[in-house]
Design a protein around this motif. Sequence first.
Motif, PDB file in Angstrom:
ATOM      1  N   VAL A 118       0.846  -1.202   0.000  1.00  0.00           N
ATOM      2  CA  VAL A 118       0.000   0.000   0.000  1.00  0.00           C
ATOM      3  C   VAL A 118       0.882   1.253   0.000  1.00  0.00           C
ATOM      4  CG1 VAL A 118      -1.665   1.345   1.340  1.00  0.00           C
ATOM      5  CG2 VAL A 118      -1.953  -1.128   1.115  1.00  0.00           C
ATOM      6  N   GLY A 119       1.965   1.206   0.780  1.00  0.00           N
ATOM      7  CA  GLY A 119       2.911   2.324   0.784  1.00  0.00           C
ATOM      8  C   GLY A 119       3.558   2.532  -0.570  1.00  0.00           C
ATOM      9  N   LEU A 120       3.838   1.441  -1.261  1.00  0.00           N
ATOM     10  CA  LEU A 120       4.400   1.547  -2.612  1.00  0.00           C
ATOM     11  C   LEU A 120       3.444   2.295  -3.533  1.00  0.00           C
ATOM     12  CD1 LEU A 120       6.114  -1.338  -4.579  1.00  0.00           C
ATOM     13  CD2 LEU A 120       4.418   0.106  -5.679  1.00  0.00           C
ATOM     14  N   VAL A 121       2.163   1.955  -3.459  1.00  0.00           N
ATOM     15  CA  VAL A 121       1.157   2.632  -4.284  1.00  0.00           C
ATOM     16  C   VAL A 121       1.084   4.117  -3.912  1.00  0.00           C
ATOM     17  CG1 VAL A 121      -1.294   2.754  -4.860  1.00  0.00           C
ATOM     18  CG2 VAL A 121      -0.175   0.523  -4.591  1.00  0.00           C
ATOM     19  N   ALA A 122       1.154   4.431  -2.611  1.00  0.00           N
ATOM     20  CA  ALA A 122       1.120   5.824  -2.173  1.00  0.00           C
ATOM     21  C   ALA A 122       2.306   6.602  -2.727  1.00  0.00           C
ATOM     22  CB  ALA A 122       1.109   5.893  -0.648  1.00  0.00           C
ATOM     23  N   ASN A 123       3.461   5.952  -2.833  1.00  0.00           N
ATOM     24  CA  ASN A 123       4.636   6.604  -3.410  1.00  0.00           C
ATOM     25  C   ASN A 123       4.437   6.936  -4.880  1.00  0.00           C
ATOM     26  OD1 ASN A 123       7.528   6.874  -2.010  1.00  0.00           O
ATOM     27  ND2 ASN A 123       6.309   5.342  -0.903  1.00  0.00           N
ATOM     28  N   ILE A 124       3.713   6.077  -5.577  1.00  0.00           N
ATOM     29  CA  ILE A 124       3.440   6.333  -6.990  1.00  0.00           C
ATOM     30  C   ILE A 124       2.478   7.501  -7.145  1.00  0.00           C
ATOM     31  CG2 ILE A 124       2.432   5.360  -9.089  1.00  0.00           C
ATOM     32  CD1 ILE A 124       3.408   2.610  -8.151  1.00  0.00           C
ATOM     33  N   VAL A 125       1.483   7.570  -6.250  1.00  0.00           N
ATOM     34  CA  VAL A 125       0.455   8.608  -6.352  1.00  0.00           C
ATOM     35  C   VAL A 125       0.957   9.960  -5.847  1.00  0.00           C
ATOM     36  CG1 VAL A 125      -1.867   9.269  -5.632  1.00  0.00           C
ATOM     37  CG2 VAL A 125      -1.361   6.873  -6.135  1.00  0.00           C
ATOM     38  N   TRP A 126       1.687   9.953  -4.704  1.00  0.00           N
ATOM     39  CA  TRP A 126       2.161  11.214  -4.099  1.00  0.00           C
ATOM     40  C   TRP A 126       3.677  11.157  -3.891  1.00  0.00           C
ATOM     41  CZ3 TRP A 126      -1.838   8.656  -1.071  1.00  0.00           C
ATOM     42  CH2 TRP A 126      -3.119   9.092  -1.381  1.00  0.00           C
ATOM     43  N   PRO A 127       4.469  11.102  -4.938  1.00  0.00           N
ATOM     44  CA  PRO A 127       5.920  10.908  -4.776  1.00  0.00           C
ATOM     45  C   PRO A 127       6.635  12.061  -4.089  1.00  0.00           C
ATOM     46  CG  PRO A 127       5.383  11.466  -7.044  1.00  0.00           C
ATOM     47  CD  PRO A 127       4.079  11.238  -6.349  1.00  0.00           C
ATOM     48  N   GLY A 128       6.115  13.267  -4.186  1.00  0.00           N
ATOM     49  CA  GLY A 128       6.828  14.425  -3.664  1.00  0.00           C
ATOM     50  C   GLY A 128       6.602  14.718  -2.200  1.00  0.00           C
ATOM     51  N   ILE A 129       5.493  14.247  -1.628  1.00  0.00           N
ATOM     52  CA  ILE A 129       5.155  14.646  -0.257  1.00  0.00           C
ATOM     53  C   ILE A 129       5.059  13.465   0.710  1.00  0.00           C
ATOM     54  CG2 ILE A 129       3.868  16.644  -1.106  1.00  0.00           C
ATOM     55  CD1 ILE A 129       1.294  15.060  -0.513  1.00  0.00           C
ATOM     56  N   ILE A 130       5.197  12.264   0.193  1.00  0.00           N
ATOM     57  CA  ILE A 130       4.896  11.097   1.017  1.00  0.00           C
ATOM     58  C   ILE A 130       5.866  10.946   2.183  1.00  0.00           C
ATOM     59  CG2 ILE A 130       6.248   9.551  -0.451  1.00  0.00           C
ATOM     60  CD1 ILE A 130       2.961   8.687   1.360  1.00  0.00           C
ATOM     61  N   PHE A 131       7.174  11.257   1.987  1.00  0.00           N
ATOM     62  CA  PHE A 131       8.137  11.008   3.062  1.00  0.00           C
ATOM     63  C   PHE A 131       7.865  11.889   4.277  1.00  0.00           C
ATOM     64  CE2 PHE A 131      12.068  11.709   5.387  1.00  0.00           C
ATOM     65  CZ  PHE A 131      12.443  10.402   5.658  1.00  0.00           C
ATOM     66  N   LEU A 132       7.699  13.198   4.067  1.00  0.00           N
ATOM     67  CA  LEU A 132       7.465  14.101   5.194  1.00  0.00           C
ATOM     68  C   LEU A 132       6.155  13.763   5.896  1.00  0.00           C
ATOM     69  CD1 LEU A 132       8.379  16.503   6.862  1.00  0.00           C
ATOM     70  CD2 LEU A 132       7.227  18.013   5.222  1.00  0.00           C
ATOM     71  N   ALA A 133       5.120  13.420   5.131  1.00  0.00           N
ATOM     72  CA  ALA A 133       3.841  13.059   5.736  1.00  0.00           C
ATOM     73  C   ALA A 133       3.979  11.812   6.605  1.00  0.00           C
ATOM     74  CB  ALA A 133       2.793  12.828   4.641  1.00  0.00           C
ATOM     75  N   LEU A 134       4.706  10.823   6.105  1.00  0.00           N
ATOM     76  CA  LEU A 134       4.914   9.598   6.874  1.00  0.00           C
ATOM     77  C   LEU A 134       5.732   9.878   8.136  1.00  0.00           C
ATOM     78  CD1 LEU A 134       5.779   7.143   3.961  1.00  0.00           C
ATOM     79  CD2 LEU A 134       3.747   7.032   5.418  1.00  0.00           C
ATOM     80  N   ALA A 135       6.765  10.708   8.003  1.00  0.00           N
ATOM     81  CA  ALA A 135       7.647  10.994   9.139  1.00  0.00           C
ATOM     82  C   ALA A 135       6.892  11.678  10.273  1.00  0.00           C
ATOM     83  CB  ALA A 135       8.821  11.857   8.684  1.00  0.00           C
ATOM     84  N   THR A 136       6.040  12.647   9.943  1.00  0.00           N
ATOM     85  CA  THR A 136       5.330  13.370  10.996  1.00  0.00           C
ATOM     86  C   THR A 136       4.264  12.494  11.650  1.00  0.00           C
ATOM     87  OG1 THR A 136       3.924  14.333   9.245  1.00  0.00           O
ATOM     88  CG2 THR A 136       5.759  15.664  10.052  1.00  0.00           C
ATOM     89  N   LEU A 137       3.558  11.698  10.855  1.00  0.00           N
ATOM     90  CA  LEU A 137       2.573  10.781  11.434  1.00  0.00           C
ATOM     91  C   LEU A 137       3.257   9.724  12.307  1.00  0.00           C
ATOM     92  CD1 LEU A 137       0.118  10.212   8.440  1.00  0.00           C
ATOM     93  CD2 LEU A 137      -0.452  11.230  10.657  1.00  0.00           C
ATOM     94  N   ALA A 138       4.388   9.224  11.835  1.00  0.00           N
ATOM     95  CA  ALA A 138       5.127   8.230  12.615  1.00  0.00           C
ATOM     96  C   ALA A 138       5.650   8.837  13.914  1.00  0.00           C
ATOM     97  CB  ALA A 138       6.282   7.671  11.793  1.00  0.00           C
ATOM     98  N   SER A 139       6.003  10.121  13.894  1.00  0.00           N
ATOM     99  CA  SER A 139       6.472  10.785  15.108  1.00  0.00           C
ATOM    100  C   SER A 139       5.384  10.808  16.167  1.00  0.00           C
ATOM    101  CB  SER A 139       6.930  12.212  14.795  1.00  0.00           C
ATOM    102  OG  SER A 139       8.075  12.210  13.976  1.00  0.00           O
ATOM    103  N   PHE A 140       4.156  11.102  15.767  1.00  0.00           N
ATOM    104  CA  PHE A 140       3.043  11.099  16.724  1.00  0.00           C
ATOM    105  C   PHE A 140       2.884   9.711  17.331  1.00  0.00           C
ATOM    106  CE2 PHE A 140      -1.243  10.139  17.991  1.00  0.00           C
ATOM    107  CZ  PHE A 140      -1.605  11.231  18.746  1.00  0.00           C
ATOM    108  N   ALA A 141       2.831   8.686  16.479  1.00  0.00           N
ATOM    109  CA  ALA A 141       2.632   7.327  16.983  1.00  0.00           C
ATOM    110  C   ALA A 141       3.790   6.899  17.879  1.00  0.00           C
ATOM    111  CB  ALA A 141       2.479   6.361  15.805  1.00  0.00           C
TER     112      ALA A 141
END
Length: 469
Positions: A358-381
């Motif tokens: 699913v993450g692979l598909v998200a990278n295809i759809v949103w390649p430019g913003i996916i890393f920062l979005a994942l990092a901030t959400l992961a920080s909360f968790a």
Amino acid sequence: MPTASTARSDSTDAPSAGQHLERGLSTRHITFIALGTAIGTGLFLGSASAIQVAGPAVLVAFALAGFAIFVVMRAMGEMLLRHPDATSFVDFTESYLGRVMGFVMGWMFALEMALVGVADVTAVRIYLGHWWPDVPGWIWMALVIATVLVLNLVAVRFFGETEFWLTLLKVGAIVAMIVLGIGLLISGAGLPGSEPSVSHLWEHGGFAPNGLSGIVLSLSIVAFAFGGIETLGMTVAETDDPERALPKAVNTLPWRIAIFYLGSIGVMLCLAPWTGITGENSPFVQVLDAVGLPAAGHVLNAVVIIAAFSALNAITYATARTLLGLARHGRAPRVLGQVHPSGVPVPAVLVVGAALVVGLVANIVWPGIIFLALATLASFATVFVWLVILAAHAVMRWRVARGELEPGAFPVPLWPGLSLVAAALLLVVFGAMGWSADTRPALVVGLVATVVLTAIGWVSVRARERADA
């Protein structure tokens, strides 16, 4: 007198013969699994964003976060030695904070690990793109996911051995880079205008160019860099001598953090002006290129690829064990609680693989913003999980003080003082996420996810109680 190791907070699906995890991990395995998870994308790629926010004062943020995670790990270690058969955080969380919080904790940790895992896969795409920009990134991601699944589906001792050597390689590379950096500082070698110098730490706007606010705001990014180090707790049920291995692994954390985080970043910041770090690639690779060492930059790029792969490997392991624990507590589909005769929770590993796809598909759809979005959400968790560990530990210590439990063999020093300071620092991270417009959406999403998980957990627990009545 009752002990926490014998008391259970819920009826569970006890594993039958052939359903037990294999105790195939040694002390060196569990130490390097924890390091393998933490020394990865957050350090080699995510540190760029933290440096851009705090400047050289990011070292202060790493030191503060390192102190907090050491206290968290000591608290977790004290509880895990009471639960040597724990397969996940669900076990001790339910014992001390109740069934609903056990549900929330388990799924939040699984979410944290899944997000960090996808971030690692994303990092591999970015790193390999440095060499082969014309190759579609999803091809690299698919190959990495497939390889990691194979490694996690074999016997755990083979997984542990693979993770040990992968982590040893990247640890050796970090030490080599530190030695190389010190050599460059002593010799002053570098390109014109980029000569290595300790003065880079206070020039270019000062040591803390954005003041205290920059340090505070960088904490949420730094938390992502440390995210996953708590996977050490997932290894206890598969460790051959947890009473000896766990304290040794936890107590080595301070000097490991000092060397691998503060040492590597501190040297890197001395080699070239921090203002040249763009975040488009690993800042370590950028800096070595900037001082005229492109060959070293290419070698380090290979190392950071291995680092991201190693972290993903350990994260897949930890997430699968969390899903196994949730299933055996009735908090996830029963099939996820099954263990192959080889001692591997195969269904849980396959579910983790599906999440990575699913993450692979998200990278295809949103390649430019996916890393920062994942990092901030992961920080909360990540911070949420750490706070729950401290809360569960506080309840355990209060029960010890009331005489309900025997004193632990591995107590947190200076309790409750150190734990309160660590909890305060972690709450500051949440405050920083709400302060910054860039991370505020992640805080909102995280809080909503917590409320939703709590509601689902309450319904799930009540349904289980009715079924058991």
